[in-house]
Design a protein around this motif. Structure first.
Motif, mmCIF file in Angstrom:
data_model
loop_
_atom_site.group_PDB
_atom_site.id
_atom_site.type_symbol
_atom_site.label_atom_id
_atom_site.label_comp_id
_atom_site.label_asym_id
_atom_site.label_seq_id
_atom_site.Cartn_x
_atom_site.Cartn_y
_atom_site.Cartn_z
ATOM 1 N N THR A 121 -24.718 0.180 -21.911
ATOM 2 C CA THR A 121 -25.230 -0.590 -20.771
ATOM 3 C C THR A 121 -25.795 -1.927 -21.333
ATOM 4 O OG1 THR A 121 -25.897 1.411 -19.651
ATOM 5 C CG2 THR A 121 -26.693 -0.763 -18.929
ATOM 6 N N ASP A 142 -23.813 -0.014 -8.456
ATOM 7 C CA ASP A 142 -24.386 1.218 -8.352
ATOM 8 C C ASP A 142 -25.599 1.506 -7.632
ATOM 9 O OD1 ASP A 142 -22.444 2.419 -9.808
ATOM 10 O OD2 ASP A 142 -23.418 2.303 -11.742
ATOM 11 N N VAL A 195 -27.947 -2.210 -10.877
ATOM 12 C CA VAL A 195 -27.101 -1.706 -11.980
ATOM 13 C C VAL A 195 -25.671 -1.935 -11.191
ATOM 14 C CG1 VAL A 195 -26.232 0.324 -13.159
ATOM 15 C CG2 VAL A 195 -28.608 0.120 -12.629
ATOM 16 N N THR A 235 -21.269 -1.701 -12.278
ATOM 17 C CA THR A 235 -20.274 -0.925 -13.060
ATOM 18 C C THR A 235 -18.886 -1.844 -13.068
ATOM 19 O OG1 THR A 235 -21.304 1.241 -12.927
ATOM 20 C CG2 THR A 235 -19.140 1.258 -13.571
ATOM 21 N N ARG A 252 -21.471 -0.432 -17.885
ATOM 22 C CA ARG A 252 -22.450 -0.865 -16.902
ATOM 23 C C ARG A 252 -23.206 -2.025 -17.284
ATOM 24 N NH1 ARG A 252 -24.879 4.904 -15.159
ATOM 25 N NH2 ARG A 252 -23.450 5.236 -13.603
ATOM 26 N N ARG A 273 -27.028 -3.840 -16.364
ATOM 27 C CA ARG A 273 -28.379 -3.693 -15.609
ATOM 28 C C ARG A 273 -29.183 -5.005 -15.568
ATOM 29 N NH1 ARG A 273 -31.100 0.462 -18.485
ATOM 30 N NH2 ARG A 273 -32.577 -0.846 -19.488
#
Lengths: 109, 160
Positions: free
Chosen positions: B2, B28, B44, B46, B53, B55
């Motif tokens: 991530t 997300d 978040v 994707t 991912r 963030r």
């Protein structure tokens, strides 16, 4: 911690428990309770008797438990273990509170 | 893996738009974390092709909880922002439909439920099973609050 752990039920190995209370204090759900008392043990050669904690009752309330496994992880004496059994319904709310004997029996079936 | 990016509040929408344009096209979730004094808004995203991912976070002072709504940039942000708004007391400015999503009524205490100042009544009413007793209590230097329980909650507790 691995994802392959069978998170069915938590077994207690009472002989390994030293009543250190770490599991009770770390449990985010407040679902573990321990009753204990102190006893003095005299050992040969020791100058004065040693005080030890003795476990009276250990309960896990599986109605509150969120199966996070923190208690199993933090126990310094490996007295708590995951077991795969998941089939323990109860007819009453209090039936989900497993006491020392019931918790100890989870490994044997 | 991530990717984590903290952006200033003024860059929030641009950062979300850039991430979307860079392939992180699926939202997300949007949520927040109360850092006490500061609330961190979290999104978040994707990438549906690579499953990677991203963030994104931005920090907002707790006494000035206004964040521009991402619903103009990301479809699907609307519900997440409605939930985050009622749970953390954040105002998402420019939100097309700012009604509460989950809570039927505002909490009686006036504190949004997922803010740290919001007392967990069960934690106040119940005695902590980890309370030291007997010898351990005498050994403890000062009474200790259970983890996650804050001083200010206990002031409302009835004396035992």
């Amino acid at each position: 911690m691995t994802s392959r752990e069978p998170r069915g039920v938590i077994q207690l190995i009472p002989d390994a428990c030293t009543v250190c209370m770490i599991c009770v204090q770390e449990c985010p759900s407040w679902c573990i309770a321990i009753d204990s008392h102190h006893e003095e043990v005299s050992e040969e050669g020791a100058r004065r008797p040693r005080t030890v904690s003795v476990l009276d009752r250990f309960t896990i309330d599986f109605g509150l438990c969120m199966y996070c496994g923190i208690c199993v992880d933090v126990c310094p004496f490996d007295a708590l273990e995951w077991q795969p059994q998941h089939d323990y319904p109860a007819a009453t709310r209090s039936g989900l509170e497993h006491d020392t004997d019931r918790l100890a029996s989870h490994g044997s079936s | 893996m991530t990717e984590v990016r903290e952006v200033p509040l003024t860059e929030w929408l641009r950062a979300l738009d850039q991430a979307r344009a860079a392939g992180f096209a699926m939202l997300d979730l949007i949520t927040a974390v109360d850092r006490i004094g500061v609330v961190e808004v979290v999104a978040v995203l994707t990438n549906p092709d690579t499953a990677q991912r991203c963030r994104l976070t931005t920090r907002v002072p707790a006494d000035q909880l206004a964040v521009p709504s991402a619903s103009s940039v990301l479809d699907g942000a609307s519900w997440h922002e409605r939930e985050t708004a009622e749970m953390f007391g954040i105002i998402f400015t420019g939100h097309p439909d700012p009604r509460p999503l989950i809570l039927r009524e505002a909490p009686a205490s006036g504190v949004p439920p997922l803010r740290k100042a919001s007392a967990l009544t069960e934690r106040v009413a119940r005695e902590w099973p980890g309370t030291p007793s007997g010898d351990d209590l005498r050994r403890a230097r000062r009474p200790q609050l259970p983890p996650g329980v804050r001083d200010e909650w206990m002031s409302e507790r009835e004396p035992a």
